[in-house]
Design a protein around this motif. Structure first.
Motif, PDB file in Angstrom:
ATOM      1  N   CYS A 294      27.362  81.801  61.373  1.00  0.00           N
ATOM      2  CA  CYS A 294      28.288  81.969  60.249  1.00  0.00           C
ATOM      3  C   CYS A 294      29.020  80.676  59.928  1.00  0.00           C
ATOM      4  CB  CYS A 294      29.269  83.089  60.535  1.00  0.00           C
ATOM      5  SG  CYS A 294      30.054  82.889  62.123  1.00  0.00           S
ATOM      6  N   VAL A 295      28.884  79.635  60.790  1.00  0.00           N
ATOM      7  CA  VAL A 295      29.496  78.336  60.477  1.00  0.00           C
ATOM      8  C   VAL A 295      28.454  77.304  60.066  1.00  0.00           C
ATOM      9  CG1 VAL A 295      31.553  78.697  61.894  1.00  0.00           C
ATOM     10  CG2 VAL A 295      29.533  77.656  62.931  1.00  0.00           C
ATOM     11  N   CYS A 296      27.213  77.720  59.887  1.00  0.00           N
ATOM     12  CA  CYS A 296      26.169  76.801  59.443  1.00  0.00           C
ATOM     13  C   CYS A 296      26.500  76.251  58.058  1.00  0.00           C
ATOM     14  CB  CYS A 296      24.825  77.523  59.332  1.00  0.00           C
ATOM     15  SG  CYS A 296      23.933  77.605  60.896  1.00  0.00           S
ATOM     16  N   ALA A 297      26.269  74.940  57.872  1.00  0.00           N
ATOM     17  CA  ALA A 297      26.397  74.369  56.531  1.00  0.00           C
ATOM     18  C   ALA A 297      25.496  75.179  55.608  1.00  0.00           C
ATOM     19  CB  ALA A 297      25.965  72.907  56.554  1.00  0.00           C
ATOM     20  N   ASN A 298      26.048  75.655  54.493  1.00  0.00           N
ATOM     21  CA  ASN A 298      25.226  76.423  53.553  1.00  0.00           C
ATOM     22  C   ASN A 298      24.977  75.624  52.278  1.00  0.00           C
ATOM     23  OD1 ASN A 298      23.916  79.056  53.287  1.00  0.00           O
ATOM     24  ND2 ASN A 298      25.239  79.324  51.493  1.00  0.00           N
ATOM     25  N   ARG A 299      25.979  74.784  51.906  1.00  0.00           N
ATOM     26  CA  ARG A 299      25.871  73.971  50.689  1.00  0.00           C
ATOM     27  C   ARG A 299      26.180  72.531  51.075  1.00  0.00           C
ATOM     28  NH1 ARG A 299      30.673  76.220  47.631  1.00  0.00           N
ATOM     29  NH2 ARG A 299      31.378  76.720  49.746  1.00  0.00           N
ATOM     30  N   LEU A 300      25.244  71.625  50.876  1.00  0.00           N
ATOM     31  CA  LEU A 300      25.493  70.224  51.219  1.00  0.00           C
ATOM     32  C   LEU A 300      25.801  69.451  49.941  1.00  0.00           C
ATOM     33  CD1 LEU A 300      23.427  71.448  53.456  1.00  0.00           C
ATOM     34  CD2 LEU A 300      23.366  69.092  54.244  1.00  0.00           C
ATOM     35  N   TYR A 301      27.054  68.997  49.815  1.00  0.00           N
ATOM     36  CA  TYR A 301      27.484  68.236  48.643  1.00  0.00           C
ATOM     37  C   TYR A 301      27.439  66.760  48.987  1.00  0.00           C
ATOM     38  CZ  TYR A 301      29.104  72.663  46.739  1.00  0.00           C
ATOM     39  OH  TYR A 301      29.158  73.942  46.252  1.00  0.00           O
ATOM     40  N   VAL A 302      26.629  66.001  48.256  1.00  0.00           N
ATOM     41  CA  VAL A 302      26.450  64.586  48.570  1.00  0.00           C
ATOM     42  C   VAL A 302      26.830  63.757  47.347  1.00  0.00           C
ATOM     43  CG1 VAL A 302      24.849  62.868  49.476  1.00  0.00           C
ATOM     44  CG2 VAL A 302      24.538  65.285  50.060  1.00  0.00           C
ATOM     45  N   GLN A 303      27.703  62.749  47.579  1.00  0.00           N
ATOM     46  CA  GLN A 303      28.185  61.944  46.455  1.00  0.00           C
ATOM     47  C   GLN A 303      27.046  61.099  45.876  1.00  0.00           C
ATOM     48  OE1 GLN A 303      31.890  59.981  47.387  1.00  0.00           O
ATOM     49  NE2 GLN A 303      32.534  60.045  45.234  1.00  0.00           N
ATOM     50  N   ALA A 304      27.112  60.869  44.571  1.00  0.00           N
ATOM     51  CA  ALA A 304      25.992  60.267  43.830  1.00  0.00           C
ATOM     52  C   ALA A 304      25.482  58.962  44.436  1.00  0.00           C
ATOM     53  CB  ALA A 304      26.394  60.062  42.370  1.00  0.00           C
ATOM     54  N   GLY A 305      26.424  58.126  44.914  1.00  0.00           N
ATOM     55  CA  GLY A 305      26.035  56.800  45.425  1.00  0.00           C
ATOM     56  C   GLY A 305      25.129  56.833  46.645  1.00  0.00           C
ATOM     57  N   VAL A 306      25.194  57.916  47.420  1.00  0.00           N
ATOM     58  CA  VAL A 306      24.362  57.980  48.640  1.00  0.00           C
ATOM     59  C   VAL A 306      23.385  59.163  48.603  1.00  0.00           C
ATOM     60  CG1 VAL A 306      26.027  56.780  50.118  1.00  0.00           C
ATOM     61  CG2 VAL A 306      26.163  59.284  49.896  1.00  0.00           C
TER      62      VAL A 306
END
Ligand code: ADP
Length: 487
Positions: A294-306
């Protein structure tokens, strides 16, 4: 077979466990099979216990709890310490039972057993520190004393993803506080719970204080737990939907509730992050337990530059994750728990790709067949996809692109869940601003692994009520009473 893997075969139990005794058959006469999700092999045939047995266990618990509560904290601590020692001494056997019934790799199973044991050690120590308070009186003749007392008989309903630890971290604070516990483990994985009951008895826990009810009729047993007036608290780990059902059912007796429900964890990688560390954190957070926590990353938000660099590095690492039977050397991802779980993973990927996401690696059932699925990375994920709103509970990492801090905070908080969250950055002021703005009970900062018995685990919003672990965890099993004395 499972027995051949155990040093102590008495830990493989084929009965229920009520009031210190094995229960070999159910009043209804029904039985059910526990199978290995990797092979389909039948591991055990158990009596399918129901309301009648639940009521009997609750009666015994209430009887035993009075004496238990009257003991000193030190006395209870001694027994919990012995249970901790037994869990550690039998960790290999407990891990083999866990891997057989649940599928996770053996090394991970052993890690879970030691993690579960750590709660038993911790709360045994806390048993001696249930401090009250004295409050200056409101009138010259008044003395006010605050004491804490055990809530009484506690019912527990636990899930299949951590068959040992999810129960241990409820049992330990309950027993430490002076409560008794009646537990219904998930029907997929009751063997770990039954082994724990055997060890608790061996540790010297008096009969009745910990009963385990193997059952496929969770609805009936759940009703008994909610309606029996001898139950003073229900602690549940599982889905948000079932948590809501239990809350409604418990309303009539104003049942105290501890709820650890679903999450939808955001994992945020800023441009200034240590990218290699972020990739490693994502691997641990997303793919541990094959994505079934239940603590697994579900949505990975990555900034445009990387974004592109992170996606590339992550896909490369994910491609190396060895899928295999939990007993195979080097296996890092076992099978999923069920056909239903597999179908959900496929549905989330199909929905995402239909809406424009790309599969960077994985994306299909594994060549081994059965319940195995390839660890997967998706790019181009967007807010309209199922992966953005629902917990996938499988090995799928959807990567969302973002530009600004305020944008990603709004995206991360745009969910009814609030359990775990993660962020990677090297800018201290950004770290604090974002961590404080995230509407989550837990924030992992530059780490993907946040679970420990010394910290308060739990969620806000629809992720639950209460905390497990730390000095706060025992409070959930205590009532506050004040004595007002006129002198
Ligand atoms: P999962 O999707 O992880 O199986 P559930 O919430 O369905 O999550 O299951 C968690 C636990 O709750 C299991 O022990 C299951 O048997 C139990 N459970 C499921 N439905 C109910 C219910 N209606 N009442 C009580 N317990 C339930």
């Amino acid at each position: 077979s499972l027995l051949a893997r155990l040093k102590d075969t008495s830990l493989a139990v084929e009965s229920g466990f009520i009031a210190g005794r094995p229960v070999a058959s159910a009043a209804t006469g029904r039985t059910f099979e526990v199978t290995n999700p990797s092979t389909g092999e039948v591991l055990a045939t158990l009596p399918d216990l129901n309301r009648a047995e639940a009521a009997a266990a609750i009666d015994a618990a209430q009887e035993a709890q009075k004496d238990w509560a009257a003991r000193t904290g030190k006395d209870r601590a001694t027994i919990l310490r012995r249970l901790f020692d037994l869990m550690v001494a039998n960790a290999d056997d407990l891990a083999a039972i866990l891997t057989a019934e649940m599928g996770k790799p053996l090394a991970e199973a052993k890690g879970e057993v030691l993690y579960g044991a750590s709660y038993v050690e911790w709360f045994g120590e806390e048993a001696k520190r249930v401090y009250g308070d004295t409050i200056p009186g409101h009138q010259p003749d008044k003395r006010i004393i605050v004491v804490k007392q055990p809530v009484g008989v506690v019912a527990a309903i636990t899930p299949w993803n951590f068959p040992n630890a999810m129960l241990a971290r409820k049992l330990a604070p309950a027993l430490a506080a002076g409560c008794a516990m009646v537990a219904k483990p998930a029907s997929e994985t009751p063997l770990s719970a039954l082994a724990l009951a055997v060890l608790a008895e061996r540790a010297g826990l008096p009969a009745g204080l910990f009963s385990v009810l193997p059952s496929t009729d969770s609805v009936s047993v759940g009703r008994e737990f909610c309606e029996n007036p001898k139950i003073r608290k229900l602690t549940f780990t599982g889905s948000t939907n079932v948590g809501k059902i239990l809350m409604r059912q418990g309303a009539d007796q104003v049942l105290k509730l501890g709820l650890e429900l679903g999450g939808n964890a955001p994992f945020i990688v800023f441009d200034d992050a240590d990218l290699d560390a972020a990739v490693e954190g994502a691997i641990v957070s997303k793919y541990r337990n094959n994505g079934q926590t239940c603590v697994c990353a579900n949505r990975l938000y990555v900034q445009a530059g990387v974004y592109d660099a992170f996606a590339q590095k992550l896909a490369e690492r994910v491609g190396q994750i060895k899928v295999g039977d939990g007993f195979e050397a080097g296996a890092l991802a076992g099978p999923l728990i069920s056909d239903k779980a597999l179908a959900k993973v496929e549905e989330h990927i199909a929905d995402a790709t239909a809406k424009g996401a790309q599969v960077l690696t994985g994306g299909r059932r594994d060549q081994r067949g059965g319940l195995y699925f390839e660890p997967t990375v998706l790019t181009g994920a967007t807010a309209t996809m199922k992966v953005a709103r629902e917990e996938t509970f499988g090995p799928v990492a959807p990567l969302f692109r973002f530009e600004t801090v305020s944008e990603v905070v709004a995206m991360a908080n745009n969910t009814e869940f609030g359990l775990a969250s993660y962020l990677y950055s090297r800018d201290v002021s950004k770290i604090f601003r974002v961590a404080e703005a995230l509407e989550y009970g837990m924030v992992g900062i530059n780490t993907g692994l946040i679970s420990t018995e010394v910290a308060p685990f739990g969620g806000i919003k629809q992720s639950g009520l209460g905390r497990e672990g730390s000095k706060y965890g025992i409070e959930d099993y205590l009532e506050i009473k004040y004595l007002c004395l006129s002198v």
